[in-house]
Scaffold this motif. Structure first.
Motif, PDB file in Angstrom:
ATOM      1  N   ARG A  72       0.855  -1.189   0.000  1.00 42.35           N
ATOM      2  CA  ARG A  72       0.000   0.000   0.000  1.00 42.35           C
ATOM      3  C   ARG A  72       0.891   1.239   0.000  1.00 42.35           C
ATOM      4  O   ARG A  72       1.835   1.323   0.798  1.00 42.35           O
ATOM      5  CB  ARG A  72      -0.894   0.028   1.231  1.00 42.35           C
ATOM      6  CG  ARG A  72      -2.245  -0.662   1.073  1.00 42.35           C
ATOM      7  CD  ARG A  72      -2.139  -2.164   0.918  1.00 42.35           C
ATOM      8  NE  ARG A  72      -3.445  -2.819   0.983  1.00 42.35           N
ATOM      9  CZ  ARG A  72      -3.651  -4.091   0.733  1.00 42.35           C
ATOM     10  NH1 ARG A  72      -2.638  -4.877   0.381  1.00 42.35           N
ATOM     11  NH2 ARG A  72      -4.861  -4.600   0.813  1.00 42.35           N
ATOM     12  N   ILE A  73       0.587   2.159  -0.873  1.00 40.06           N
ATOM     13  CA  ILE A  73       1.357   3.398  -0.961  1.00 40.06           C
ATOM     14  C   ILE A  73       0.409   4.563  -0.716  1.00 40.06           C
ATOM     15  O   ILE A  73      -0.568   4.754  -1.455  1.00 40.06           O
ATOM     16  CB  ILE A  73       2.046   3.514  -2.335  1.00 40.06           C
ATOM     17  CG1 ILE A  73       3.102   2.407  -2.442  1.00 40.06           C
ATOM     18  CG2 ILE A  73       2.664   4.889  -2.522  1.00 40.06           C
ATOM     19  CD1 ILE A  73       3.815   2.341  -3.763  1.00 40.06           C
ATOM     20  N   SER A  74       0.696   5.300   0.326  1.00 37.36           N
ATOM     21  CA  SER A  74      -0.192   6.381   0.734  1.00 37.36           C
ATOM     22  C   SER A  74       0.201   7.674   0.033  1.00 37.36           C
ATOM     23  O   SER A  74       1.358   8.081   0.057  1.00 37.36           O
ATOM     24  CB  SER A  74      -0.099   6.540   2.261  1.00 37.36           C
ATOM     25  OG  SER A  74      -1.054   7.464   2.695  1.00 37.36           O
ATOM     26  N   VAL A  75      -0.777   8.295  -0.588  1.00 39.12           N
ATOM     27  CA  VAL A  75      -0.541   9.548  -1.300  1.00 39.12           C
ATOM     28  C   VAL A  75      -1.148  10.673  -0.466  1.00 39.12           C
ATOM     29  O   VAL A  75      -2.325  10.616  -0.102  1.00 39.12           O
ATOM     30  CB  VAL A  75      -1.184   9.502  -2.707  1.00 39.12           C
ATOM     31  CG1 VAL A  75      -1.029  10.838  -3.409  1.00 39.12           C
ATOM     32  CG2 VAL A  75      -0.567   8.382  -3.518  1.00 39.12           C
ATOM     33  N   ALA A  76      -0.359  11.672  -0.165  1.00 36.59           N
ATOM     34  CA  ALA A  76      -0.778  12.746   0.731  1.00 36.59           C
ATOM     35  C   ALA A  76      -1.956  13.518   0.148  1.00 36.59           C
ATOM     36  O   ALA A  76      -2.146  13.569  -1.079  1.00 36.59           O
ATOM     37  CB  ALA A  76       0.396  13.684   0.981  1.00 36.59           C
ATOM     38  N   PRO A  77      -2.748  14.134   1.027  1.00 36.04           N
ATOM     39  CA  PRO A  77      -3.963  14.821   0.561  1.00 36.04           C
ATOM     40  C   PRO A  77      -3.707  15.883  -0.506  1.00 36.04           C
ATOM     41  O   PRO A  77      -4.532  16.068  -1.397  1.00 36.04           O
ATOM     42  CB  PRO A  77      -4.507  15.458   1.840  1.00 36.04           C
ATOM     43  CG  PRO A  77      -3.976  14.632   2.942  1.00 36.04           C
ATOM     44  CD  PRO A  77      -2.638  14.151   2.489  1.00 36.04           C
ATOM     45  N   LEU A  78      -2.582  16.563  -0.436  1.00 35.16           N
ATOM     46  CA  LEU A  78      -2.332  17.622  -1.402  1.00 35.16           C
ATOM     47  C   LEU A  78      -1.676  17.109  -2.678  1.00 35.16           C
ATOM     48  O   LEU A  78      -1.432  17.865  -3.603  1.00 35.16           O
ATOM     49  CB  LEU A  78      -1.457  18.716  -0.778  1.00 35.16           C
ATOM     50  CG  LEU A  78      -2.162  19.596   0.251  1.00 35.16           C
ATOM     51  CD1 LEU A  78      -1.209  20.624   0.809  1.00 35.16           C
ATOM     52  CD2 LEU A  78      -3.373  20.280  -0.355  1.00 35.16           C
ATOM     53  N   GLU A  79      -1.371  15.832  -2.690  1.00 34.97           N
ATOM     54  CA  GLU A  79      -0.725  15.259  -3.869  1.00 34.97           C
ATOM     55  C   GLU A  79      -1.797  14.731  -4.832  1.00 34.97           C
ATOM     56  O   GLU A  79      -2.709  14.024  -4.401  1.00 34.97           O
ATOM     57  CB  GLU A  79       0.208  14.119  -3.448  1.00 34.97           C
ATOM     58  CG  GLU A  79       1.202  13.716  -4.502  1.00 34.97           C
ATOM     59  CD  GLU A  79       2.196  12.663  -3.999  1.00 34.97           C
ATOM     60  OE1 GLU A  79       3.055  12.275  -4.771  1.00 34.97           O
ATOM     61  OE2 GLU A  79       2.083  12.228  -2.830  1.00 34.97           O
ATOM     62  N   ASP A  80      -1.700  15.091  -6.088  1.00 43.03           N
ATOM     63  CA  ASP A  80      -2.629  14.563  -7.088  1.00 43.03           C
ATOM     64  C   ASP A  80      -2.251  13.108  -7.373  1.00 43.03           C
ATOM     65  O   ASP A  80      -1.108  12.818  -7.730  1.00 43.03           O
ATOM     66  CB  ASP A  80      -2.533  15.403  -8.362  1.00 43.03           C
ATOM     67  CG  ASP A  80      -3.535  14.948  -9.406  1.00 43.03           C
ATOM     68  OD1 ASP A  80      -4.475  15.703  -9.667  1.00 43.03           O
ATOM     69  OD2 ASP A  80      -3.368  13.833  -9.949  1.00 43.03           O
ATOM     70  N   GLU A  81      -3.212  12.203  -7.236  1.00 43.09           N
ATOM     71  CA  GLU A  81      -2.854  10.780  -7.316  1.00 43.09           C
ATOM     72  C   GLU A  81      -2.448  10.360  -8.720  1.00 43.09           C
ATOM     73  O   GLU A  81      -1.671   9.413  -8.881  1.00 43.09           O
ATOM     74  CB  GLU A  81      -3.971   9.887  -6.772  1.00 43.09           C
ATOM     75  CG  GLU A  81      -5.303  10.019  -7.428  1.00 43.09           C
ATOM     76  CD  GLU A  81      -6.236  10.974  -6.698  1.00 43.09           C
ATOM     77  OE1 GLU A  81      -7.424  10.689  -6.646  1.00 43.09           O
ATOM     78  OE2 GLU A  81      -5.781  12.007  -6.194  1.00 43.09           O
ATOM     79  N   GLU A 127       4.951  10.187 -11.283  1.00 38.74           N
ATOM     80  CA  GLU A 127       6.232  10.401 -10.614  1.00 38.74           C
ATOM     81  C   GLU A 127       6.871   9.097 -10.165  1.00 38.74           C
ATOM     82  O   GLU A 127       8.093   9.011 -10.043  1.00 38.74           O
ATOM     83  CB  GLU A 127       6.036  11.343  -9.434  1.00 38.74           C
ATOM     84  CG  GLU A 127       5.761  12.774  -9.894  1.00 38.74           C
ATOM     85  CD  GLU A 127       5.231  13.650  -8.779  1.00 38.74           C
ATOM     86  OE1 GLU A 127       5.233  13.209  -7.620  1.00 38.74           O
ATOM     87  OE2 GLU A 127       4.812  14.780  -9.087  1.00 38.74           O
ATOM     88  N   ARG A 128       6.063   8.099  -9.912  1.00 37.94           N
ATOM     89  CA  ARG A 128       6.629   6.819  -9.493  1.00 37.94           C
ATOM     90  C   ARG A 128       6.997   5.936 -10.679  1.00 37.94           C
ATOM     91  O   ARG A 128       7.415   4.796 -10.505  1.00 37.94           O
ATOM     92  CB  ARG A 128       5.645   6.109  -8.569  1.00 37.94           C
ATOM     93  CG  ARG A 128       5.656   6.709  -7.182  1.00 37.94           C
ATOM     94  CD  ARG A 128       4.460   6.285  -6.345  1.00 37.94           C
ATOM     95  NE  ARG A 128       4.582   6.785  -4.987  1.00 37.94           N
ATOM     96  CZ  ARG A 128       4.334   8.042  -4.631  1.00 37.94           C
ATOM     97  NH1 ARG A 128       3.956   8.930  -5.525  1.00 37.94           N
ATOM     98  NH2 ARG A 128       4.475   8.430  -3.376  1.00 37.94           N
ATOM     99  N   PRO A 172      -5.697   5.779 -11.091  1.00 41.56           N
ATOM    100  CA  PRO A 172      -5.022   5.413  -9.834  1.00 41.56           C
ATOM    101  C   PRO A 172      -5.566   4.089  -9.283  1.00 41.56           C
ATOM    102  O   PRO A 172      -6.775   3.931  -9.142  1.00 41.56           O
ATOM    103  CB  PRO A 172      -5.348   6.587  -8.905  1.00 41.56           C
ATOM    104  CG  PRO A 172      -5.597   7.736  -9.834  1.00 41.56           C
ATOM    105  CD  PRO A 172      -6.268   7.130 -11.040  1.00 41.56           C
ATOM    106  N   THR A 204      -6.628   2.263  -6.729  1.00 44.19           N
ATOM    107  CA  THR A 204      -7.066   2.146  -5.343  1.00 44.19           C
ATOM    108  C   THR A 204      -7.521   0.714  -5.084  1.00 44.19           C
ATOM    109  O   THR A 204      -7.844  -0.028  -6.019  1.00 44.19           O
ATOM    110  CB  THR A 204      -8.232   3.099  -5.067  1.00 44.19           C
ATOM    111  OG1 THR A 204      -9.320   2.740  -5.932  1.00 44.19           O
ATOM    112  CG2 THR A 204      -7.832   4.555  -5.344  1.00 44.19           C
ATOM    113  N   VAL A 234      -4.931   9.159  -0.029  1.00 47.41           N
ATOM    114  CA  VAL A 234      -5.417   8.137  -0.951  1.00 47.41           C
ATOM    115  C   VAL A 234      -4.406   6.995  -0.928  1.00 47.41           C
ATOM    116  O   VAL A 234      -3.196   7.227  -1.016  1.00 47.41           O
ATOM    117  CB  VAL A 234      -5.528   8.693  -2.389  1.00 47.41           C
ATOM    118  CG1 VAL A 234      -5.869   7.587  -3.372  1.00 47.41           C
ATOM    119  CG2 VAL A 234      -6.586   9.790  -2.431  1.00 47.41           C
ATOM    120  N   LEU A 293      -2.894   3.799  -2.680  1.00 54.11           N
ATOM    121  CA  LEU A 293      -2.783   3.114  -3.963  1.00 54.11           C
ATOM    122  C   LEU A 293      -2.095   1.767  -3.771  1.00 54.11           C
ATOM    123  O   LEU A 293      -1.285   1.607  -2.851  1.00 54.11           O
ATOM    124  CB  LEU A 293      -1.976   3.968  -4.952  1.00 54.11           C
ATOM    125  CG  LEU A 293      -2.508   5.378  -5.211  1.00 54.11           C
ATOM    126  CD1 LEU A 293      -1.597   6.109  -6.196  1.00 54.11           C
ATOM    127  CD2 LEU A 293      -3.924   5.347  -5.736  1.00 54.11           C
TER     128      LEU A 293
END
Lengths: 479, 94
Positions: free
Chosen positions: A139-148, A154-155, A165, A167, B5, B7
């Protein structure tokens, strides 16, 4: 929570006419003295005759009890369910509760309504929230201000276009498209030879934009790519243009709405676009096959984003490609071909199969290089109007392929190195020979395209076609 | 503000989930060093000192500036640094 004492459990919702109709029944059950637990999915103030209705607005109890219909009546003993009745059937409720006059005056039968826990899109959310999805991926958590979507770029997870994305809810939904377990290993994905699971295929299918019903096609395409004869590792590493093309045959193609007609090789059809893209994303993300890394293509071709279409099987005069390659008639299958870009043959005047064969052969001579032979395979994507010329002349597919073989026997003197002032060519010792442009079995025909247009497509193959490189492979689509 | 979120990793998970930092160069010789003034008071004073010291050592230095410290760098500034520099020093202040 979710430990149940012996007695009765009723799961209901106010929004269900059957549930509201049974208001007197709940009162009778409560009045009987038997332990009773009433669980309401949408309004804990309903039913008003019951004190202490359990609020199940978050649907956890409904999910854990696997409720599909409301009302549902359950008998618990020793913490376990021993009986269940779905909807209202008076005799069944009387039998289960032991109350012989229960629901007197009410209709004998009402089917009830769907449980809120199984409404479209809800069950996957509940599975992620309360259940065991069996998904092992990190699981990779994306911060609230980061566009998924940007986070995926970027990854390095993208082919250059935005991806959906992945999910957990989306992946659970995707996995509903197959009967296979998420942890089943499909095979080792080149170039890094990493075990590729159904789950990883599903994650990348989400990213490609697939619908769950496409997943069996994607799985078959991945399995086909891993057949050694296809040589996916080499195809990925090559400097040549080629990449995997996916041709889908059988009823599955229609079932998932694939395009075999107008613009079949172009944009605009979700299944065509995303199934082919999913295969490429899996190679990239699971296998590690990244352009500039292991993928050493000099130019590549636009089909390396996605290169997938269905064959037009509407005319039974010729067997579909998959049947020709050994699949049962009526089976669904994918065929993979190591394909470079498309060369059009725009012949408006040929009206006989002899003329059209010679005409297409002129284009086929250019595959790989006009002076090379027995190196690259080729695929003709025959349009309906060109196909009609063969059909109306009564030519079978085998007969047509023989005619191409004949038309593509070329004089070595024209092809040898130096001939025509061009250094490239076949070895000089073949100067007196007649050489075949393609190896035996190296030319194939598939039908697709719009009903108007006297034109067909030529798709050249990898420079290492055949046993020394890649051969067509066909894999049946499972479930 | 929404929650994080989550992923699911689509890769073989053979690399860390967190992106790795670029390995610092072992030497600055031959590299182009960008000095970015973020637009906050006296950041330029620090960068002037740094530039003088670097130039005295024979290093290649280029100066960049954000119009304001309150916003992210304009795309043109970020692209210029990315295409013209090997490393960048960002002068925060306060």
């Amino acid at each position: 929570m979710n430990q149940y004492t012996d007695g009765l459990v009723v799961v209901l919702k106010r929004d269900c006419p059957t549930c509201t109709l049974l208001e007197p029944v709940y009162g009778e059950l409560a009045g009987s003295g038997a332990p009773l637990l009433v669980i309401s999915q949408d309004d804990p103030t309903f039913p008003e005759s019951i004190v202490g209705v359990v609020d199940d607005v978050d649907l956890e109890r409904s999910y854990r009890l696997d409720i599909e219909t409301v009302p549902t009546l359950i008998r618990m003993e020793g913490g376990n369910e021993v009986a269940r009745r779905i909807g209202w059937h008076r005799d069944e409720w009387r039998e289960l509760t032991g109350l012989e006059s229960l629901g007197e005056g009410l209709p004998d039968y009402r089917p009830g309504c769907g449980s809120m826990s199984v409404e479209p899109g809800v069950s996957e959310i509940l599975a992620v929230r309360f259940g065991d999805t069996k998904i092992a991926a990190r699981r990779i958590s994306v911060a609230p201000l980061e566009d998924e979507i940007e986070a995926c770029f970027e990854r390095g997870w993208s082919d250059g276009l935005p991806v959906v994305p992945p999910t957990e809810v989306r992946v659970v939904r995707m996995l509903s498209g197959t009967t296979r377990e998420p942890d089943e290993v499909i095979g080792s994905m080149p170039p890094n030879l990493v075990p590729c699971t159904v789950e990883k295929v599903a994650i990348n299918a989400v990213m490609a934009g697939c619908k769950p019903e496409y997943l069996p096609v994607v799985l078959a395409a991945v399995e086909a790519a891993l057949i050694p004869a296809f040589c996916m590792h080499g195809l990925l590493c090559t400097t040549h243009f080629a990449g995997p093309m996916v041709i889908v045959n059988g009823p599955m193609a229609k079932a998932v709405g694939m395009n075999s007609g107008g613009n079949a090789l172009g944009q605009g059809n979700r299944a065509n676009a995303t199934i082919g893209r999913a295969l490429q994303l899996i190679i990239r993300n699971v296998g590690g096959g990244v352009p500039g890394g292991i993928d050493r293509a000099t130019l590549g071709n636009p089909g390396k984003y996605t290169y997938c279409f269905a064959e037009d099987e509407s005319d039974p005069h010729w067997a579909p490609l998959a049947v020709e390659r050994g699949m049962a008639d009526g089976a669904s299958a994918v065929t993979l071909y190591a394909a470079e870009g498309l060369l059009g043959n725009f012949d408006q005047l040929s009206r006989t199969p002899e003329s059209l064969t010679r005409s297409l052969a002129l284009s086929l001579r250019a595959v790989g290089h006009p002076k090379k032979a027995n190196a690259h395979d080729a695929l003709i994507v025959l349009s309906p109007e060109h196909f009609r010329i063969y059909r109306e002349a009564g030519w079978s597919k085998a007969q047509t392929l023989e005619a191409f073989d004949e038309a593509l026997r070329l004089p070595g003197c024209e092809l040898v190195r130096g001939a025509g002032g061009v250094a490239e060519g076949i070895p000089e010792h073949l100067v007196t020979e007649t050489v075949s442009k393609f190896r035996a079995g190296g030319l194939n025909i598939v039908r697709a395209g719009g009903i108007a247009g006297l034109m067909s497509g030529i798709v050249g193959g990898w420079g290492a076609s055949g046993e020394r490189g890649s051969e067509l492979v066909t894999k049946e689509i499972g479930t | 503000m929404r929650d994080n979120v989550v992923l699911l990793d689509p890769t073989a998970e053979s690399t860390p989930a967190k992106r790795e930092r670029v390995v610092p160069p072992s030497s600055l010789g031959g590299l182009t060093i960008g000095l970015l003034d973020i637009g906050k008071a006296r950041g330029n004073v620090f960068l002037d000192q740094l530039e003088a010291g670097m130039v005295a050592r024979g290093l290649n230095v280029r100066r960049y500036a954000k119009p304001t410290n309150t916003k992210v760098a304009p795309v043109a500034v970020a692209q210029a640094i990315a295409t013209e520099c090997d490393i960048v020093v960002e002068a925060l202040s306060d």
